[in-house]
Design a protein around this motif. Structure first.
Motif, PDB file in Angstrom:
ATOM      1  N   LYS A   8       1.069  -1.272   0.070  1.00  0.00           N
ATOM      2  CA  LYS A   8      -0.071  -0.098  -0.038  1.00  0.00           C
ATOM      3  C   LYS A   8       0.856   1.098   0.254  1.00  0.00           C
ATOM      4  O   LYS A   8       0.192   2.250  -0.497  1.00  0.00           O
ATOM      5  CB  LYS A   8      -0.799  -0.047   1.285  1.00  0.00           C
ATOM      6  N   HIS A   9       2.272   1.197   0.309  1.00  0.00           N
ATOM      7  CA  HIS A   9       3.111   2.137   0.390  1.00  0.00           C
ATOM      8  C   HIS A   9       4.418   1.721  -0.128  1.00  0.00           C
ATOM      9  O   HIS A   9       5.312   1.605   0.428  1.00  0.00           O
ATOM     10  CB  HIS A   9       3.197   2.818   1.885  1.00  0.00           C
ATOM     11  N   PRO A  10       4.533   1.708  -1.457  1.00  0.00           N
ATOM     12  CA  PRO A  10       5.591   1.083  -2.126  1.00  0.00           C
ATOM     13  C   PRO A  10       6.647   2.188  -2.221  1.00  0.00           C
ATOM     14  O   PRO A  10       6.353   3.508  -2.210  1.00  0.00           O
ATOM     15  CB  PRO A  10       5.085   0.945  -3.642  1.00  0.00           C
ATOM     16  N   LYS A  11       7.821   1.689  -2.071  1.00  0.00           N
ATOM     17  CA  LYS A  11       9.315   2.493  -2.307  1.00  0.00           C
ATOM     18  C   LYS A  11       9.141   3.303  -3.569  1.00  0.00           C
ATOM     19  O   LYS A  11       8.855   2.706  -4.646  1.00  0.00           O
ATOM     20  CB  LYS A  11      10.457   1.746  -2.191  1.00  0.00           C
TER      21      LYS A  11
END
Length: 98
Positions: A8-11
């Motif tokens: 949900k919060h990729p680099k």
């Protein structure tokens, strides 16, 4: 060392990665080399069933005998396997209708 990936919060991608991704996205499907992707085995399908948010509808469907026999030869769960193949087809062709 272990890393945890949060889908949900990729680099953020690096500039070179974004360019490569865009280059592949711009290619026609026929030009993409899929040869390094292994074929999906029956074991894969047995272990990877998506969760169903809603119940399935009961229908009567006419299928060629050899196709039905192929799925039935896989044992119990042949109707689910047929549904999985149909779902995969729909997912692959959904963008075509928009």
């Amino acid at each position: 060392m272990k890393y945890k990936i949060d889908p949900k919060h990729p680099k953020p991608l690096a500039t070179a990665q974004r360019k490569r991704m865009q280059a592949v996205a711009d290619m026609p499907d026929e030009a993409i080399d899929y040869s390094d992707i292994p074929a999906l085995s029956p074991a894969f399908w047995a272990a990877h069933r998506p969760a169903r948010a809603e119940p399935k509808a009961q229908v009567t469907l006419r299928i060629d005998r050899d196709v039905l026999d192929y799925f039935k030869d896989g044992g119990a769960g042949y109707q689910t396997r047929i549904n999985d193949v149909l779902r995969s087809f729909v997912a692959a062709h959904t963008s075509d209708r928009r």
